[in-house]
Enzyme design. Structure first.
Site, PDB file in Angstrom:
ATOM      1  N   SER A 115     -39.478  30.891 -19.025  1.00 31.38           N
ATOM      2  CA  SER A 115     -38.759  31.548 -17.934  1.00 31.38           C
ATOM      3  C   SER A 115     -38.481  32.973 -18.341  1.00 31.38           C
ATOM      4  CB  SER A 115     -37.446  30.825 -17.627  1.00 31.38           C
ATOM      5  OG  SER A 115     -36.767  31.430 -16.530  1.00 31.38           O
ATOM      6  N   ARG A 350     -46.359  29.727 -15.770  1.00 35.50           N
ATOM      7  CA  ARG A 350     -45.885  28.480 -15.165  1.00 35.50           C
ATOM      8  C   ARG A 350     -45.727  28.688 -13.662  1.00 35.50           C
ATOM      9  NH1 ARG A 350     -39.477  27.439 -15.354  1.00 35.50           N
ATOM     10  NH2 ARG A 350     -40.147  26.336 -13.482  1.00 35.50           N
ATOM     11  N   THR A 386     -32.282  28.216 -13.250  1.00 32.07           N
ATOM     12  CA  THR A 386     -31.790  27.410 -14.367  1.00 32.07           C
ATOM     13  C   THR A 386     -30.392  26.876 -14.084  1.00 32.07           C
ATOM     14  OG1 THR A 386     -33.114  28.704 -15.933  1.00 32.07           O
ATOM     15  CG2 THR A 386     -31.308  27.411 -16.841  1.00 32.07           C
ATOM     16  N   CYS A 547     -56.315  30.245 -12.037  1.00 25.79           N
ATOM     17  CA  CYS A 547     -55.860  29.656 -13.296  1.00 25.79           C
ATOM     18  C   CYS A 547     -55.519  30.767 -14.288  1.00 25.79           C
ATOM     19  CB  CYS A 547     -56.929  28.749 -13.886  1.00 25.79           C
ATOM     20  SG  CYS A 547     -56.509  28.132 -15.543  1.00 25.79           S
ATOM     21  N   CYS A 572     -55.457  24.672 -21.287  1.00 26.34           N
ATOM     22  CA  CYS A 572     -54.426  24.462 -20.262  1.00 26.34           C
ATOM     23  C   CYS A 572     -53.025  24.724 -20.802  1.00 26.34           C
ATOM     24  CB  CYS A 572     -54.527  23.037 -19.733  1.00 26.34           C
ATOM     25  SG  CYS A 572     -53.309  22.658 -18.453  1.00 26.34           S
ATOM     26  N   CYS A 575     -49.325  24.787 -16.302  1.00 28.65           N
ATOM     27  CA  CYS A 575     -48.593  25.495 -15.243  1.00 28.65           C
ATOM     28  C   CYS A 575     -48.685  24.783 -13.900  1.00 28.65           C
ATOM     29  CB  CYS A 575     -49.098  26.932 -15.120  1.00 28.65           C
ATOM     30  SG  CYS A 575     -50.753  27.095 -14.402  1.00 28.65           S
ATOM     31  N   CYS A 578     -53.437  24.948 -10.568  1.00 26.02           N
ATOM     32  CA  CYS A 578     -54.682  24.403 -10.019  1.00 26.02           C
ATOM     33  C   CYS A 578     -54.407  23.264  -9.056  1.00 26.02           C
ATOM     34  CB  CYS A 578     -55.602  23.952 -11.144  1.00 26.02           C
ATOM     35  SG  CYS A 578     -54.881  22.725 -12.268  1.00 26.02           S
TER      36      CYS A 578
END
Length: 603
Positions: A115, A350, A386, A547, A572, A575, A578
């Site tokens: 984050s 993400r 958050t 991606c 990968c 996130c 896709c």
């Protein structure tokens, strides 16, 4: 004893993971099929090709060991850890024995957490009123809010590396008696005969890339509970199954998402302004593409800045690359001087929930409930989620504790249906906050695009504080928004200079991502022919651009003419972009072996 079991399982995982690391030392790896393969399948995962139809699995012992708990939590992010800690706080306060087990797919708590982060401390203060005195946790108050193009009041908030916060919260939860199991990915939802949720099963290990069992094959662990909390984060793969089974999205709008990309830099100390916060909106995106940026100056004794760029996944041009837009943004005259002479030390990405109040699903169902970024409580204009995620975990814990300890409350199902949680959430400051900003994100869908959204925000949020008597709607799912390539203009991106902007693969290397190479790709395809026959032919293969980790490539076939999709599953970063943006909705992200994925410790 329970703590001993927890440590034993962690040791078993660590030993197994150590063996995997020795076997696979390449930082990037691709799934490639030999031209001599009889059936060159891309997808070999058991969720697409069931084992009971595969002769290679005949005679394999498929029994699983089962553990019983009162509450099982999936995901050790801010929401899951808040729920776990609050449950044990209440148990201690009322002298009740409640077993709480938490599973996390990352090898270490906080390793998959990414984050900005500019933290509103409200929920943290509620959960741990003495957090400032507990030591180790370091948050830095922001200086006077300063924004570039986007006014935003951040007074009283803190700049934090969220991975550090989550790691600290994990320590607090364990100290309270929560059993925490990192490196165990929840792969399956278990159900009672009456249809209520029974718990989860962790992933199996020891499966070859082609889907066959290895000699080291081991079944996952079953964790049964009276209530299972799903705190998987944005677009959780188990939550998707629960939406369908219990029709949880029947009365809400489709979720809409953004993809957030982040880098961590060490900069020239003369340019470092600890506590400074910059936000921008717009450039280099056009007015019809929602997005913006952040740049935070951390205060950790060395000149660190965290910077990132968010692109709404409802964009229309299949040639758009969020990663390359991010790299281009760094060359803006207000950003580049800060980075010149500095060094990039980390990268990650993400997905983010941007649907707000209109896209929140039903949160409870027999045997379980959803908290945090899984259902999506992010305050989009504040770029903060958050605090709301943590509050949802706190409220879930309090509602569950009441159900577990109140003998007058009777459940109609074996798995407890804690409907009180959703009622309590709607009475909380979370709902009030999200209601006030509910129209800001969908206001960007007008003919004026983002500029229309800014005008709307200025009038109805800053002046009327979201009290308008109407609620705007989103415009459908993100996967339906792409236009055919023939109707769009290709985007010419500048070549990275290797100093401010960089190529994709060198960036992925800084994410620390790693997976066992010899396992089925966890990026599964419902139909292996769709990527070429539809995505490539109609949309020019957008998966190779949306991606942020270089997982998808269209490469020439080994024999003859044409292309095939190559999946570099090793790259990968989890996130889920896709799974969200695929225009054919043919990609289904599932968990790989536990412990695989990025290593965002300190991001």
């Amino acid at each position: 004893s329970r703590p001993l079991l927890s440590r034993l399982l962690q040791c078993v995982y660590q030993c197994f993971h150590a063996i995997k690391i020795k076997k696979n030392c390449l930082p990037l790896c691709a799934i490639r099929w030999s031209s001599t393969s009889v059936v060159p399948r891309i997808t070999t995962h058991y969720t697409v090709y069931p084992r009971d139809q595969d002769k290679r699995w005949e005679g394999v012992n498929m029994e699983r060991f089962a553990e019983e708990a009162d509450v099982v939590i999936v995901g050790a992010g801010p929401a899951g850890l808040s729920a776990a800690a609050r449950l044990k706080q209440l148990a201690a306060q009322h002298e009740k024995d409640i077993r709480v087990c938490l599973v996390e797919k990352a090898a270490q708590i906080g390793a998959h957490t990414l984050s900005g982060a500019c933290l509103d401390p409200r929920a943290l203060q509620e959960l741990f009123p003495d957090w400032k005195e507990k030591g180790k946790l370091k948050l830095w108050p922001e200086d006077d809010p300063l924004s570039v193009g986007l006014p935003m009041n951040n007074h009283g908030n803190y700049i934090v590396r969220l991975g550090h916060l989550v790691s600290w919260m994990g320590e607090q939860a364990e100290a309270l008696g929560v059993e925490v199991y990192p490196g165990y990915a929840a792969a399956e939802v278990l159900f009672h005969e009456d249809g209520s949720v029974k718990g989860i099963a962790t992933n199996d290990v020891g499966i070859q890339k082609d889907g066959a069992p290895k000699t080291t094959f081991e079944r996952g662990l079953e964790l049964h509970a009276k209530v299972t909390i799903f705190a998987e984060g944005c677009h959780g793969h188990l939550a998707k199954q629960l939406y369908r089974k219990f029709d949880l999205r029947a009365n809400c709008e489709p979720q809409t998402y953004g993809i957030g990309l982040k880098e961590l830099w060490v900069i020239d100390e003369k340019k470092w302004k600890p506590g400074r916060v910059d936000h921008t909106v717009g450039w280099p995106l056009d007015r019809h593409t929602y997005g913006g940026s952040f740049l935070y100056h951390l205060n950790e004794g060395e000149p660190l800045v965290a910077l990132g760029f968010v692109v709404g996944l409802d964009y229309q041009n299949p040639y758009l690359s969020p990663f390359r837009e991010f790299q281009r943004w760094k060359h803006h005259p207000s950003i580049q001087p800060t980075l010149e002479g500095g060094k990039r030390i980390a990268y990650g990405a993400r997905a983010l929930n941007e649907g707000g109040l209109q896209s929140i699903p039903k949160l409870t169902f027999p045997g379980g409930l959803l908290i945090g970024c899984s259902p999506g409580f992010m305050n989009v204009p504040k770029i903060k989620g958050t605090h709301t995620a943590m509050k949802s975990g706190i409220l879930a814990a309090e509602s569950i504790f009441n159900q577990l300890t109140n003998e007058n409350l009777q459940s109609k199902t074996i798995g407890l249906d804690v409907t009180e949680y959703e009622d309590n959430l709607k009475k909380s400051w979370v709902w009030k906050e999200l209601y006030s900003v509910r129209n800001i994100r969908p206001s960007c869908h007008s003919i004026l695009g983002v500029y229309g959204g800014m005008i709307y925000t200025g009038i109805f949020y800053w002046i009327f504080r979201g009290m308008e008597p109407w609620t705007l709607k989103h415009k459908g799912s993100d996967s339906d928004k792409l236009k055919p390539a023939k109707d769009c203009t290709p985007i010419e991106y500048p070549k990275p200079d290797g100093q401010i902007s960089f190529d994709l693969l060198s960036s992925v290397a800084l994410s620390g991502t790693n997976h066992e190479h010899d396992q089925p790709a966890h990026l599964t395809l419902k139909d292996d022919s769709v990527p070429v026959n539809r995505n490539l032919s109609v949309y020019d293969g957008p998966e190779q651009r949306f991606c942020p980790a270089g997982v998808y490539e269209f490469v020439p076939v080994e024999q003859g003419d044409g292309f095939r999709l190559q999946i570099n599953a090793q790259n990968c970063v989890h996130c889920k972009t896709c799974d969200i943006k695929d225009p054919s909705q043919n990609i289904n992200w599932v968990v790989p072996e536990g412990g695989g994925g990025p290593a965002y410790n300190g991001m």
